[in-house]
Design a protein around this motif. Structure first.
Motif, PDB file in Angstrom:
ATOM      1  N   HIS A  89       9.151  -3.421   9.527  1.00 20.28           N
ATOM      2  CA  HIS A  89       9.195  -2.046   9.022  1.00 20.28           C
ATOM      3  C   HIS A  89       8.028  -1.856   8.061  1.00 20.28           C
ATOM      4  O   HIS A  89       7.849  -2.641   7.143  1.00 20.28           O
ATOM      5  N   ASP A  91       5.898   1.005   5.544  1.00 24.19           N
ATOM      6  CA  ASP A  91       5.883   2.304   4.894  1.00 24.19           C
ATOM      7  C   ASP A  91       4.547   2.961   5.175  1.00 24.19           C
ATOM      8  O   ASP A  91       3.523   2.311   5.282  1.00 24.19           O
ATOM      9  N   LYS A  92       4.568   4.282   5.267  1.00 27.68           N
ATOM     10  CA  LYS A  92       3.319   5.008   5.495  1.00 27.68           C
ATOM     11  C   LYS A  92       2.609   5.303   4.203  1.00 27.68           C
ATOM     12  O   LYS A  92       3.074   5.379   3.174  1.00 27.68           O
TER      13      LYS A  92
END
Length: 92
Positions: A89, A91-92
């Protein structure tokens, strides 16, 4: 995003560098310990081994790290094909 395959050569290079850093750290620890050893006739041999550890341990650890990194990445690729990869996963 799922990591399905690891480049064997790239993983082994990174693992070798990390292990060389650990080997250097241990070599420095052994060198410091040899300098702190009580001064006796046998301690000069210990001091030479400590100084040699700064050179030998990083080389030995990096060679072992290269081999283990390649084996680990190869095994990961086989296992990931059968059971899926590691879920990542970001994060942007």
């Amino acid at each position: 995003m799922i990591l399905k395959k690891i480049g064997v050569w790239s993983a082994s290079k990174i693992h070798a560098i990390i292990m060389a850093i650990f080997g250097l750290f241990l070599g420095i620890v052994f060198f410091a310990a040899s300098k702190l050893a009580p001064s006796q006739p046998s301690s000069s041999a210990l001091a030479n081994l400590g100084a040699l550890g700064i050179i030998v341990l990083p080389l030995l650890y990096s060679a072992i790290g290269l081999l283990i990194g390649a084996i680990s990445a190869f095994i990961y690729n086989i296992v990931a094909k059968r059971v899926g990869g590691i879920e990542l996963h970001f994060d942007k």
